[in-house]
Each structure stands twice: as structure tokens, then as C-alpha cells.
Design a protein around this motif. Structure first.
Motif, PDB file in Angstrom:
ATOM      1  N   LEU A   1       1.840  -4.765  10.321  1.00 19.16           N
ATOM      2  CA  LEU A   1       2.108  -3.662   9.417  1.00 19.16           C
ATOM      3  C   LEU A   1       3.599  -3.365   9.460  1.00 19.16           C
ATOM      4  N   THR A   2       4.226  -3.386   8.309  1.00 19.16           N
ATOM      5  CA  THR A   2       5.631  -3.018   8.187  1.00 19.16           C
ATOM      6  C   THR A   2       5.685  -1.749   7.360  1.00 19.16           C
ATOM      7  N   VAL A   3       6.285  -0.717   7.922  1.00 17.13           N
ATOM      8  CA  VAL A   3       6.305   0.594   7.266  1.00 17.13           C
ATOM      9  C   VAL A   3       7.717   0.887   6.792  1.00 17.13           C
ATOM     10  N   THR A   4       7.800   1.411   5.596  1.00 10.76           N
ATOM     11  CA  THR A   4       9.080   1.874   5.052  1.00 10.76           C
ATOM     12  C   THR A   4       8.813   3.196   4.357  1.00 10.76           C
ATOM     13  N   THR A   5       9.846   3.798   3.891  1.00 16.38           N
ATOM     14  CA  THR A   5       9.717   5.087   3.227  1.00 16.38           C
ATOM     15  C   THR A   5      10.722   5.157   2.081  1.00 16.38           C
TER      16      THR A   5
ATOM     17  N   VAL B   1       0.835  -1.198   0.000  1.00 18.29           N
ATOM     18  CA  VAL B   1       0.000   0.000   0.000  1.00 18.29           C
ATOM     19  C   VAL B   1       0.867   1.245   0.000  1.00 18.29           C
ATOM     20  N   ARG B   2       0.257   2.337  -0.407  1.00 14.83           N
ATOM     21  CA  ARG B   2       0.951   3.628  -0.418  1.00 14.83           C
ATOM     22  C   ARG B   2      -0.065   4.688  -0.030  1.00 14.83           C
ATOM     23  N   GLY B   3       0.339   5.563   0.894  1.00 11.18           N
ATOM     24  CA  GLY B   3      -0.562   6.635   1.281  1.00 11.18           C
ATOM     25  C   GLY B   3      -0.190   7.233   2.610  1.00 11.18           C
ATOM     26  N   ALA B   4      -1.084   8.062   3.107  1.00  9.44           N
ATOM     27  CA  ALA B   4      -0.883   8.714   4.396  1.00  9.44           C
ATOM     28  C   ALA B   4      -0.813   7.656   5.495  1.00  9.44           C
ATOM     29  N   ALA B   5       0.123   7.837   6.415  1.00 10.66           N
ATOM     30  CA  ALA B   5       0.342   6.857   7.480  1.00 10.66           C
ATOM     31  C   ALA B   5      -0.941   6.567   8.250  1.00 10.66           C
ATOM     32  N   ARG B   6      -1.727   7.569   8.547  1.00  8.88           N
ATOM     33  CA  ARG B   6      -2.964   7.379   9.309  1.00  8.88           C
ATOM     34  C   ARG B   6      -3.928   6.456   8.563  1.00  8.88           C
ATOM     35  N   GLU B   7      -4.073   6.667   7.267  1.00 11.66           N
ATOM     36  CA  GLU B   7      -4.984   5.825   6.473  1.00 11.66           C
ATOM     37  C   GLU B   7      -4.458   4.399   6.348  1.00 11.66           C
TER      38      GLU B   7
ATOM     39  N   ARG C   1      -2.484   2.830   8.460  1.00  9.67           N
ATOM     40  CA  ARG C   1      -2.656   2.163   9.764  1.00  9.67           C
ATOM     41  C   ARG C   1      -4.110   1.768   9.997  1.00  9.67           C
ATOM     42  N   ARG C   2      -5.042   2.616   9.583  1.00  9.27           N
ATOM     43  CA  ARG C   2      -6.465   2.306   9.732  1.00  9.27           C
ATOM     44  C   ARG C   2      -6.814   1.055   8.922  1.00  9.27           C
ATOM     45  N   LEU C   3      -6.314   0.954   7.697  1.00 11.09           N
ATOM     46  CA  LEU C   3      -6.534  -0.229   6.870  1.00 11.09           C
ATOM     47  C   LEU C   3      -5.941  -1.466   7.536  1.00 11.09           C
ATOM     48  N   ALA C   4      -4.694  -1.368   7.991  1.00 10.72           N
ATOM     49  CA  ALA C   4      -4.040  -2.513   8.634  1.00 10.72           C
ATOM     50  C   ALA C   4      -4.807  -2.948   9.872  1.00 10.72           C
ATOM     51  N   ASP C   5      -5.237  -2.001  10.685  1.00  8.80           N
ATOM     52  CA  ASP C   5      -5.991  -2.344  11.897  1.00  8.80           C
ATOM     53  C   ASP C   5      -7.284  -3.078  11.570  1.00  8.80           C
ATOM     54  N   ARG C   6      -7.986  -2.626  10.542  1.00  5.37           N
ATOM     55  CA  ARG C   6      -9.238  -3.299  10.151  1.00  5.37           C
ATOM     56  C   ARG C   6      -8.980  -4.714   9.671  1.00  5.37           C
TER      57      ARG C   6
END
Length: 75
Positions: free
Chosen positions: A64-68, A39-45, A47-52
Motif C-alpha cells: 500500500l502506497t499512501v499519498t495525499t 483508491v480514495r477514502g478513509a485511511a482505515r477503510e 488499509r482494510r482493503l489493502a490488507d485483504r
């Protein structure tokens, strides 16, 4: 293969389709599958997707693994 899990996950993914770049669905055994979303997008969105997805009944493990990219702020 939890009852109604795949339609639930698909619905959640459709609700966040603007974030999803790619998906991978792998059959690990007859009863166990792994699904990976890029996925790509705002961190808040994101995280919301991952949580759901992780909270969905029948999902046994999620992370959720985050990179930049260089110069981007991962927050």
C-alpha cells in the motif's frame, strides 16, 4: 494465475467498490499478472482493503502506497 485467485480478488474489490477509482491488470508473463488499484477514502477503510488483498492466497507481493492531496491529512 493461482486457482480461484481472480474471483476472490474481484469479490474483495466489489465489497469495497465505493473506494476504488480505477484498476489496472497487466500480464507480466504467462503465469504472472500485476494488478494496481487506485483508491480514495478513509485511511482505515483503504488499509482494510489493502490488507485483504495482500493476504489473499496466491498474492505473492503487495504494498500500500499512501499519498495525499495538498492540505489533506494522510492518517
Amino acid at each position: 494465475h493461482h486457482r480461484n485467485l481472480q474471483p476472490l480478488l474481484t469479490g474483495i474489490q466489489h465489497d469495497h467498490g465505493h473506494l476504488i477509482v480505477s484498476t489496472l491488470h497487466v500480464h507480466l508473463s504467462h503465469h504472472v499478472c500485476m494488478e494496481v488499484l487506485v483508491v480514495r477514502g478513509a485511511a482505515r477503510e483503504v488499509r482494510r482493503l489493502a490488507d485483504r488483498l495482500i493476504a489473499a492466497r496466491g498474492v505473492t507481493h503487495g504494498r500500500l502506497t499512501v499519498t495525499t492531496t495538498e492540505g489533506d491529512d494522510p492518517a
